[in-house]
Scaffold this motif. Structure first.
Motif, PDB file in Angstrom:
ATOM      1  N   SER A 341      38.044  13.441 -31.309  1.00 18.89           N
ATOM      2  CA  SER A 341      39.436  13.904 -31.225  1.00 18.89           C
ATOM      3  C   SER A 341      40.369  12.721 -31.047  1.00 18.89           C
ATOM      4  N   ARG A 342      39.972  11.767 -30.243  1.00 16.32           N
ATOM      5  CA  ARG A 342      40.801  10.581 -30.038  1.00 16.32           C
ATOM      6  C   ARG A 342      40.927   9.775 -31.326  1.00 16.32           C
ATOM      7  N   THR A 343      39.837   9.590 -32.056  1.00 19.93           N
ATOM      8  CA  THR A 343      39.905   8.812 -33.291  1.00 19.93           C
ATOM      9  C   THR A 343      40.638   9.570 -34.394  1.00 19.93           C
ATOM     10  N   PHE A 344      40.502  10.894 -34.425  1.00 21.00           N
ATOM     11  CA  PHE A 344      41.250  11.698 -35.404  1.00 21.00           C
ATOM     12  C   PHE A 344      42.737  11.405 -35.272  1.00 21.00           C
ATOM     13  N   LEU A 345      43.248  11.465 -34.043  1.00 21.28           N
ATOM     14  CA  LEU A 345      44.678  11.254 -33.822  1.00 21.28           C
ATOM     15  C   LEU A 345      45.066   9.800 -34.048  1.00 21.28           C
ATOM     16  N   ALA A 346      44.223   8.860 -33.632  1.00 21.05           N
ATOM     17  CA  ALA A 346      44.532   7.446 -33.822  1.00 21.05           C
ATOM     18  C   ALA A 346      44.630   7.100 -35.305  1.00 21.05           C
ATOM     19  N   ARG A 347      43.803   7.746 -36.124  1.00 19.00           N
ATOM     20  CA  ARG A 347      43.811   7.463 -37.559  1.00 19.00           C
ATOM     21  C   ARG A 347      45.078   7.959 -38.252  1.00 19.00           C
TER      22      ARG A 347
END
Length: 414
Positions: A341-347
């Protein structure tokens, strides 16, 4: 990257020892005197904390981005979490101390969330587009292993022995109160490397002297732009808000459920927590690599489906053995869901606005943060059993999964 991840290692002392497995169990059982009433009171306190986070988190993130003060505000919020955690030492095992304990836990959870906003935004500073998944997974894994080591120390030094380290006993709840001091020191010490070795984010170039009211005006304009041009971001924020509230409920009420429904003693709760953190840490590491290979959305959907199926099974299965097996399987899926979830948003975040977007991430989560505590405490109030509260948590995870399915996955680098 390692210094960044050590902050997660340290923060696990608050999230795992205080919020999940040790101190909240102490509050709802020994301090409150009635586990059911204590569980309801804890749910109310955390709901109030969630409202505070929802109102302030995005503006806090926006201002730290604009002023190039992301690390400074992370330091301030970390200090406040450490202070409120240390204050729990004064909460004795008497109902007259319940309010003090609930207030300190709520305050700690508020500033822990504010700190996490800035911490998550630093992910892009310590990774590349091709490695962001495994770096995020490494951070989550460090958090789980940090929680594991902290729990082992707590178990051996204070909870299990009749006379613990420094002559600590269970009289007046001293063995658990000392655990709060230990958690405060643990977090403070392991947070320090980040402030020495991770550089401050450059200013985003916006006015640094904007008033608080002006910050909310800027936030409103930003949301309007997102509605026009970044519908995917908004869709993910809404979907993740729902299922992350289910995850938060698992962490918050996991120890309470183990003790109240499945008959775990305080020592057994800590032993289970140690094993679950080991399993979750391994899951986070593997999930981070799967994230870089298969994409964030695929990892989240798979993990949420596993959580719903196993959580549903625990609603009907009796006995400690069932909770041991089901709980450890749940732990495998927790880390990948959070990390991806964190990487989804960071991307998909706009460069230079990472703290603001992660502030919205916290806000949307907290805007519906009443769902988890309300489903848990409301189920208890309606049906008189903690299993009914467990069913509410599983339902929230399922709704979040269904809301995520239409959201387009972020593009992955070649």
């Amino acid at each position: 990257m390692f210094s960044w991840a050590l902050w997660d290692w340290g923060s696990a002392a608050f999230n795992t020892v205080i919020l999940t497995f040790v101190f909240t169990v102490y509050l709802s059982d020994a301090v409150a005197g009635d586990p059911e009433a204590g569980s309801q009171a804890l749910g109310v306190a955390l709901t109030v904390a969630g409202v505070c986070i929802a109102l302030v988190a995005p503006v806090s993130g926006q201002r730290s981005d604009a002023g190039g003060r992301r690390k400074r505000w992370l330091a301030v919020h970390t200090t406040l979490v450490v202070a409120s955690t240390a204050g729990l030492f004064f909460v004795r095992d008497d109902p007259s101390y319940l309010l003090l304990g609930l207030v300190l836990v709520a305050v700690g959870s508020v500033f822990s969330e504010f700190a996490t906003v800035n911490y998550n935004a630093m992910l892009l500073q310590v990774s590349t587009p091709a490695t962001i998944g495994r770096v995020s997974g490494f951070g989550w894994g460090m958090g789980y292993f940090g929680g594991l080591i902290a729990l082992v120390i707590v178990l051996v030094a204070f909870v299990q022995p009749q006379v613990g380290l420094f002559g600590v006993t269970a009289e007046d709840g001293l063995n658990i109160r000392v655990v709060a001091l230990f958690a405060a020191v643990w977090f403070g010490v392991f947070a320090l490397p980040l402030f020495f070795f991770v550089p401050e984010v450059p200013s985003a170039g916006e006015p640094q002297r904007t008033s608080v009211v002006g910050s909310y005006v800027l936030l409103g304009r930003r949301l309007a732009r997102m509605w026009r041009d970044e519908r995917r971001t908004l869709g993910f924020l809404v979907a993740s808000a729902i299922y992350r509230d289910g995850l938060a409920a698992i962490f918050t009420f996991g120890g309470v459920i183990a003790a109240g429904t499945f008959g775990f003693s305080a020592t057994e709760v800590v032993v289970f927590a140690i094993t679950a953190n080991l399993t979750a840490g391994v899951g986070a590491f593997l999930g981070g690599r799967a994230d870089d290979r298969f994409g964030s959305k695929a990892v989240i959907v798979t993990a949420l489906l596993g959580l719903v199926l196993v959580g549903g099974a625990l609603l009907v299965l009796p006995g400690k053995a069932a909770f041991w097996m089901g709980g450890l399987v749940l732990a495998v899926f927790l880390g990948p869901t959070q990390s991806a979830s964190r990487t989804f948003l960071a991307r998909i975040a706009t460069p230079g606005r990472e703290s603001e977007v992660f502030g919205l991430y916290a806000t949307t989560g907290r805007a519906v943060s009443f769902l988890g505590p309300l489903a848990f405490s409301g189920g208890i109030a309606l049906f008189g059993t903690q299993r009914a509260g467990m069913g509410g948590i599983v339902l929230i995870l399922l709704i979040g999964l269904l809301a995520l399915l239409p959201v387009r996955a972020p593009e992955r680098p070649a």
